[in-house]
Design a protein around this motif. Structure first.
Motif, short mmCIF file in Angstrom:
data_model
loop_
_atom_site.label_atom_id
_atom_site.label_comp_id
_atom_site.label_asym_id
_atom_site.label_seq_id
_atom_site.Cartn_x
_atom_site.Cartn_y
_atom_site.Cartn_z
N GLY A 166 -3.33 4.48 -0.34
CA GLY A 166 -3.05 3.39 -1.26
C GLY A 166 -1.70 2.75 -1.01
O GLY A 166 -1.12 2.12 -1.88
N MET A 167 -1.19 2.93 0.22
CA MET A 167 0.15 2.43 0.54
C MET A 167 0.18 1.99 1.99
O MET A 167 -0.33 2.69 2.87
N GLN A 196 4.43 -0.21 6.01
CA GLN A 196 5.71 -0.87 5.72
C GLN A 196 6.26 -0.45 4.36
O GLN A 196 7.46 -0.21 4.21
N GLU A 197 5.38 -0.35 3.37
CA GLU A 197 5.82 0.07 2.04
C GLU A 197 6.37 1.49 2.07
O GLU A 197 7.41 1.79 1.48
N ALA A 198 5.68 2.37 2.80
CA ALA A 198 6.14 3.76 2.91
C ALA A 198 7.49 3.84 3.60
O ALA A 198 8.37 4.60 3.17
N GLN A 199 7.68 3.02 4.64
CA GLN A 199 8.97 3.02 5.33
C GLN A 199 10.08 2.51 4.42
O GLN A 199 11.20 3.02 4.45
N ARG A 244 1.91 9.11 3.76
CA ARG A 244 1.49 7.97 4.58
C ARG A 244 2.19 7.99 5.94
O ARG A 244 1.56 7.77 6.97
N LEU A 245 3.49 8.28 5.94
CA LEU A 245 4.22 8.33 7.20
C LEU A 245 3.79 9.52 8.05
O LEU A 245 3.68 9.41 9.28
N ASP A 246 3.50 10.65 7.43
CA ASP A 246 3.00 11.81 8.17
C ASP A 246 1.65 11.48 8.82
O ASP A 246 1.39 11.87 9.96
#
Length: 132
Positions: A61-62, A65-68, A112-114
């Motif tokens: 749900g993300m 770019q938002e996670a970064q 999300r980044l993982d």
């Protein structure tokens, strides 16, 4: 005004409205087809990695770019992600006056980044196997 003139004007008005609706409907259908074709072309251009990344965005749900932005990382390195995650998780702990909502956003951003790191690792691993 005679009754026949009123009914004739009403008839013409109805025809104009119907014709206008048909024109708008056709234009909308054409735009929809073009958008669908463009979407398909973009998906093919992105390839499998893009599809996996889009799927990860959908699941968490993300967006990437938002996670970064949440974890304040510009490059995807496990060390930087973990360091920023731990810091933001601690400062947003409810027991120290933080926000559970923000803390959960931090967790989702790390997930999300993982996931993105995992996708990138899968992408590079097959290339390494073919070179050796």
């Amino acid at each position: 005004m005679p009754e026949s003139d009123v009914s004739l004007k009403a008839k013409y008005l109805a025809q104009i409205i119907v014709m206008g609706a048909q024109v708008v409907g056709r234009a909308f259908a054409r735009a929809l087809k073009q958008e669908y074709a463009a979407s398909q072309a973009a998906a093919q251009a992105r390839g499998r990695t893009g599809q996996q990344s889009a799927a990860a965005s959908s699941i968490t749900g993300m967006s990437l770019q938002e996670a970064q932005q949440i974890l304040n990382v510009s490059t995807l390195t496990p060390e930087e992600i973990q360091k920023n995650y731990e810091h933001l998780f601690k400062v947003n702990d409810k027991s120290v006056g933080g926000s559970f909502y923000l803390q959960s956003k931090v967790v989702r951003a790390k997930e999300r980044l993982d996931e993105e790191l995992s996708i990138q690792t899968q992408k590079t691993t097959p290339q390494q196997n073919t070179e050796t």
